[in-house]
Scaffold this active site. Sequence first.
Site, PDB file in Angstrom:
ATOM      1  N   GLU A  91       0.839  -1.207   0.000  1.00  0.00           N
ATOM      2  CA  GLU A  91       0.000   0.000   0.000  1.00  0.00           C
ATOM      3  C   GLU A  91       0.872   1.255   0.000  1.00  0.00           C
ATOM      4  O   GLU A  91       0.550   2.251  -0.653  1.00  0.00           O
ATOM      5  CB  GLU A  91      -0.941   0.000   1.216  1.00  0.00           C
ATOM      6  CG  GLU A  91      -1.941  -1.152   1.256  1.00  0.00           C
ATOM      7  CD  GLU A  91      -3.137  -0.972   0.313  1.00  0.00           C
ATOM      8  OE1 GLU A  91      -3.147  -0.011  -0.469  1.00  0.00           O
ATOM      9  OE2 GLU A  91      -4.050  -1.821   0.361  1.00  0.00           O
ATOM     10  N   GLU A 122      -4.758   5.520   0.191  1.00  0.00           N
ATOM     11  CA  GLU A 122      -3.607   4.626   0.370  1.00  0.00           C
ATOM     12  C   GLU A 122      -3.057   4.766   1.793  1.00  0.00           C
ATOM     13  O   GLU A 122      -2.650   3.777   2.410  1.00  0.00           O
ATOM     14  CB  GLU A 122      -2.501   4.893  -0.666  1.00  0.00           C
ATOM     15  CG  GLU A 122      -2.920   4.740  -2.141  1.00  0.00           C
ATOM     16  CD  GLU A 122      -3.571   3.411  -2.510  1.00  0.00           C
ATOM     17  OE1 GLU A 122      -3.620   2.487  -1.687  1.00  0.00           O
ATOM     18  OE2 GLU A 122      -4.066   3.302  -3.652  1.00  0.00           O
ATOM     19  N   HIS A 125      -5.170   2.746   4.005  1.00  0.00           N
ATOM     20  CA  HIS A 125      -4.912   1.317   3.849  1.00  0.00           C
ATOM     21  C   HIS A 125      -3.640   0.896   4.582  1.00  0.00           C
ATOM     22  O   HIS A 125      -3.593  -0.168   5.196  1.00  0.00           O
ATOM     23  CB  HIS A 125      -4.821   0.938   2.357  1.00  0.00           C
ATOM     24  CG  HIS A 125      -6.087   1.228   1.610  1.00  0.00           C
ATOM     25  ND1 HIS A 125      -6.179   1.166   0.244  1.00  0.00           N
ATOM     26  CD2 HIS A 125      -7.326   1.587   2.048  1.00  0.00           C
ATOM     27  CE1 HIS A 125      -7.422   1.480  -0.127  1.00  0.00           C
ATOM     28  NE2 HIS A 125      -8.129   1.738   0.954  1.00  0.00           N
ATOM     29  N   TYR A 131      -2.800  -1.258  12.025  1.00  0.00           N
ATOM     30  CA  TYR A 131      -3.811  -1.469  13.079  1.00  0.00           C
ATOM     31  C   TYR A 131      -4.080  -2.968  13.299  1.00  0.00           C
ATOM     32  O   TYR A 131      -4.170  -3.437  14.439  1.00  0.00           O
ATOM     33  CB  TYR A 131      -5.082  -0.732  12.660  1.00  0.00           C
ATOM     34  CG  TYR A 131      -6.300  -0.915  13.543  1.00  0.00           C
ATOM     35  CD1 TYR A 131      -6.322  -0.464  14.860  1.00  0.00           C
ATOM     36  CD2 TYR A 131      -7.464  -1.506  13.030  1.00  0.00           C
ATOM     37  CE1 TYR A 131      -7.460  -0.611  15.644  1.00  0.00           C
ATOM     38  CE2 TYR A 131      -8.605  -1.647  13.805  1.00  0.00           C
ATOM     39  CZ  TYR A 131      -8.602  -1.208  15.117  1.00  0.00           C
ATOM     40  OH  TYR A 131      -9.733  -1.346  15.886  1.00  0.00           O
ATOM     41  N   GLU A 195      -2.604  -3.227  -8.092  1.00  0.00           N
ATOM     42  CA  GLU A 195      -3.916  -3.075  -7.452  1.00  0.00           C
ATOM     43  C   GLU A 195      -4.967  -3.989  -8.075  1.00  0.00           C
ATOM     44  O   GLU A 195      -5.929  -4.361  -7.413  1.00  0.00           O
ATOM     45  CB  GLU A 195      -4.382  -1.613  -7.547  1.00  0.00           C
ATOM     46  CG  GLU A 195      -3.457  -0.666  -6.824  1.00  0.00           C
ATOM     47  CD  GLU A 195      -4.006   0.759  -6.736  1.00  0.00           C
ATOM     48  OE1 GLU A 195      -4.131   1.400  -7.793  1.00  0.00           O
ATOM     49  OE2 GLU A 195      -4.291   1.217  -5.628  1.00  0.00           O
ATOM     50  N   GLU A 229     -10.223  -0.119  -3.668  1.00  0.00           N
ATOM     51  CA  GLU A 229      -9.289  -0.556  -4.723  1.00  0.00           C
ATOM     52  C   GLU A 229      -9.992  -0.762  -6.054  1.00  0.00           C
ATOM     53  O   GLU A 229      -9.387  -0.571  -7.104  1.00  0.00           O
ATOM     54  CB  GLU A 229      -8.569  -1.846  -4.322  1.00  0.00           C
ATOM     55  CG  GLU A 229      -7.598  -1.705  -3.166  1.00  0.00           C
ATOM     56  CD  GLU A 229      -6.477  -0.698  -3.400  1.00  0.00           C
ATOM     57  OE1 GLU A 229      -6.232  -0.298  -4.563  1.00  0.00           O
ATOM     58  OE2 GLU A 229      -5.847  -0.289  -2.414  1.00  0.00           O
ATOM     59  N   HIS A 232      -9.922   2.554  -7.530  1.00  0.00           N
ATOM     60  CA  HIS A 232      -8.563   2.906  -7.983  1.00  0.00           C
ATOM     61  C   HIS A 232      -8.292   2.273  -9.343  1.00  0.00           C
ATOM     62  O   HIS A 232      -7.831   2.921 -10.268  1.00  0.00           O
ATOM     63  CB  HIS A 232      -7.494   2.411  -7.003  1.00  0.00           C
ATOM     64  CG  HIS A 232      -7.604   2.994  -5.634  1.00  0.00           C
ATOM     65  ND1 HIS A 232      -6.763   2.635  -4.608  1.00  0.00           N
ATOM     66  CD2 HIS A 232      -8.464   3.908  -5.105  1.00  0.00           C
ATOM     67  CE1 HIS A 232      -7.098   3.308  -3.511  1.00  0.00           C
ATOM     68  NE2 HIS A 232      -8.125   4.077  -3.782  1.00  0.00           N
TER      69      HIS A 232
HETATM   70 FE    FE Z   1      -5.088   1.653  -4.287  1.00  0.00          FE
HETATM   71 MN    MN Z   2      -4.781   0.754  -1.427  1.00  0.00          MN
END
Ligand code: FE
Ligand code: MN
Length: 348
Positions: A91, A122, A125, A131, A195, A229, A232
């Site tokens: 990412e 991003e 992500h 996390y 991606e 995504e 994207h």
């Molecule tokens: Fe992406």
């Molecule tokens: Mn991403």
Amino acid sequence: MSDSCFKMSKQRVTADSKKIINNDRTVDCNQLVPIKYKWAWNYYLDGCANSWMPTEVSMQRDIEQWKDPKGFTAEERHIIKRTFGFFATAETLVGNNLVLAVYKIIDNPECRQYLLRQAFEEAIHVHTFQYIVQSLSLNEGEMFNMYREVEAIYNKDQYAMSCTDGIMDTTVDSKTKEGLQNFIRNLVGFYVITEGIFFYSGFVTMLSFGRQNRLPGTCEQIQYILRDESIHMNFGIDLINTIIAENPSVWEDSYKEMIISFIKRAVELEHKYAEECLPNGILGLNTKNLKEYIEYIADRRFERLQLPKQYGAENPFPWMSEVIDLKKEKNFFETRVTEYQTGGALEW
Ligand code: FE
Ligand code: MN
């Protein structure tokens, strides 16, 4: 390099004078309106409607399940960790390429508006995997170094990064056919391969655990990422197709052949990765069906680029299409999406 600075002109900008790339220096790269590329603006709006934060998702059940020694087999733990390890740096890699390479070269304001939104996503992500790793008390050093230490991941990331070199090089001129071809290759490397193909074995892996009510918090976050995504990738493919439409001489037969083998090589690397992740197979998931899925996904990408399908594979996970086609899943993101769309307005 495209000119990143515009020249002040007293001439008003018209939509017709705009181009997707290599705009005339008198066409203001700061002027969003008049909008020419409505699709880019719409992707920006769609992205904004999907706002979410990983820390809003509870990891309590995931933590309990992960701590339970009987919660997962050794092979299940192996593929789950590989998935997090791959995404943890991938990412960031996508974000860096976006900001340092793509943003510089794409000088159309509508597209840049979406690129800014994507860059933020991003970051979200990357935050998600930080996390998850922290919540499950996974070994941070192991997870975040996996792209150096696991050969199959190293090879995928190396492959994606290899197409950044050419366009970071300031001697490359996007106004030449060769420079533009180099740039399109970079867009294919990130939007279509990274991606659009490399991410999908991770999605299918994690969501197959989600279907068994395992790691529900993680899987909810993966679903949000998948939703981001897919925008994207669709933006990236529309961008590529528009650049080609405006610069048809780049899309010559030899170049198409090069792009086809570029993507096919990525599919091979993804097959190697699948073998490394799933040596014996787990419930519902094995090297064979994962490889088929990768080929099926790659064929979809070829179609979107108006290139011939290469594999003819069937989708071994029809349930994935339902997850991807999120608009059909009425209750899927119900609460959060609604909260954001109304919660954004301030009350005075
Ligand atoms: Fe992406
Ligand atoms: Mn991403």
